[in-house]
Motif scaffolding. Sequence first.
Motif, PDB file in Angstrom:
ATOM      1  N   GLN A  73     -70.701   0.998  64.612  1.00 49.05           N
ATOM      2  CA  GLN A  73     -70.967   2.059  65.572  1.00 49.05           C
ATOM      3  C   GLN A  73     -69.913   3.162  65.503  1.00 49.05           C
ATOM      4  OE1 GLN A  73     -72.106  -0.327  69.209  1.00 49.05           O
ATOM      5  NE2 GLN A  73     -73.796   1.145  69.108  1.00 49.05           N
ATOM      6  N   ALA A  74     -68.682   2.817  65.173  1.00 47.36           N
ATOM      7  CA  ALA A  74     -67.665   3.857  64.983  1.00 47.36           C
ATOM      8  C   ALA A  74     -68.073   4.771  63.832  1.00 47.36           C
ATOM      9  CB  ALA A  74     -66.295   3.226  64.727  1.00 47.36           C
ATOM     10  N   VAL A  75     -68.596   4.176  62.770  1.00 46.59           N
ATOM     11  CA  VAL A  75     -69.097   4.959  61.639  1.00 46.59           C
ATOM     12  C   VAL A  75     -70.260   5.838  62.086  1.00 46.59           C
ATOM     13  CG1 VAL A  75     -70.294   4.824  59.412  1.00 46.59           C
ATOM     14  CG2 VAL A  75     -68.321   3.340  59.853  1.00 46.59           C
ATOM     15  N   GLU A  76     -71.215   5.238  62.790  1.00 46.79           N
ATOM     16  CA  GLU A  76     -72.394   5.994  63.239  1.00 46.79           C
ATOM     17  C   GLU A  76     -71.999   7.164  64.134  1.00 46.79           C
ATOM     18  OE1 GLU A  76     -75.424   5.556  61.917  1.00 46.79           O
ATOM     19  OE2 GLU A  76     -74.380   4.025  60.782  1.00 46.79           O
TER      20      GLU A  76
ATOM     21  N   GLY B  67     -60.189   5.624  57.593  1.00 47.41           N
ATOM     22  CA  GLY B  67     -59.566   4.870  58.680  1.00 47.41           C
ATOM     23  C   GLY B  67     -60.558   3.977  59.396  1.00 47.41           C
ATOM     24  N   ILE B  68     -61.746   4.497  59.661  1.00 49.48           N
ATOM     25  CA  ILE B  68     -62.772   3.714  60.340  1.00 49.48           C
ATOM     26  C   ILE B  68     -63.189   2.522  59.478  1.00 49.48           C
ATOM     27  CG2 ILE B  68     -65.166   3.754  61.150  1.00 49.48           C
ATOM     28  CD1 ILE B  68     -64.637   6.714  62.004  1.00 49.48           C
ATOM     29  N   ILE B  69     -63.358   2.752  58.187  1.00 46.55           N
ATOM     30  CA  ILE B  69     -63.737   1.664  57.273  1.00 46.55           C
ATOM     31  C   ILE B  69     -62.611   0.633  57.174  1.00 46.55           C
ATOM     32  CG2 ILE B  69     -64.219   1.109  54.844  1.00 46.55           C
ATOM     33  CD1 ILE B  69     -65.927   3.724  54.791  1.00 46.55           C
TER      34      ILE B  69
ATOM     35  N   GLU C  59     -60.500  -0.134  59.485  1.00 51.59           N
ATOM     36  CA  GLU C  59     -60.557  -0.933  60.712  1.00 51.59           C
ATOM     37  C   GLU C  59     -61.651  -1.992  60.610  1.00 51.59           C
ATOM     38  OE1 GLU C  59     -61.007   1.645  64.101  1.00 51.59           O
ATOM     39  OE2 GLU C  59     -58.944   2.374  63.951  1.00 51.59           O
ATOM     40  N   GLY C  60     -62.786  -1.621  60.040  1.00 46.40           N
ATOM     41  CA  GLY C  60     -63.871  -2.585  59.846  1.00 46.40           C
ATOM     42  C   GLY C  60     -63.457  -3.723  58.925  1.00 46.40           C
ATOM     43  N   GLU C  61     -62.737  -3.384  57.863  1.00 47.28           N
ATOM     44  CA  GLU C  61     -62.254  -4.415  56.937  1.00 47.28           C
ATOM     45  C   GLU C  61     -61.259  -5.346  57.630  1.00 47.28           C
ATOM     46  OE1 GLU C  61     -60.859  -1.999  53.694  1.00 47.28           O
ATOM     47  OE2 GLU C  61     -62.869  -1.817  52.832  1.00 47.28           O
ATOM     48  N   GLU C  62     -60.442  -4.771  58.499  1.00 47.63           N
ATOM     49  CA  GLU C  62     -59.477  -5.568  59.256  1.00 47.63           C
ATOM     50  C   GLU C  62     -60.208  -6.554  60.180  1.00 47.63           C
ATOM     51  OE1 GLU C  62     -56.348  -4.284  62.589  1.00 47.63           O
ATOM     52  OE2 GLU C  62     -56.054  -3.255  60.663  1.00 47.63           O
TER      53      GLU C  62
END
Length: 165
Positions: free
Chosen positions: A107-110, A80-82, A84-87
């Motif tokens: 930073q969400a990933v971190e 989900g976090i990834i 969002e990054g792609e979006e």
Amino acid sequence: MAKEKTLEDLFYDTLKDIYFAERQILRALPKMARAAQSSELKAGFQKHLEETEGQVERLQQVFEKIGKRAQGKTCEAIQGIIAEGEEIMEEFKGTPALDAGLISAAQAVEHYEIARYGTLKTWAATLGQKDVVALLDQTLQEETATDKILTKLATTAANQKAKAA
């Protein structure tokens, strides 16, 4: 009757989760590096890609030390976090706000990784796995340092560039 689950079971299950997550991150970082507009951010993503490769190797050592096969378990949170990054990469491509968005996604990933590694380190200590604690702590320190670098990039450049536009 089902076997009662233990802290060892929970540790192993969470280890599989972060192993899957790290391997997904390895696939996402080159895309983020290509999308980044600032050379500093591109370089930061490249550096973290190399660190992540080392983190995957460390996780494989952890699996070995606990006598389990290195395998991943689908981590919907990181997917989900990834996503969002792609979006963000799609919606903000070519805009002054793109780098600020990429940093927020990174930073969400971190923060996810910091939470996972902190928990795993604590559980490893509780389980008396001193060698494992050291491996997990090394990764936790890298993730924390990366988060600080991202914050600095955001506050010294990317956020101001996005605001000025």
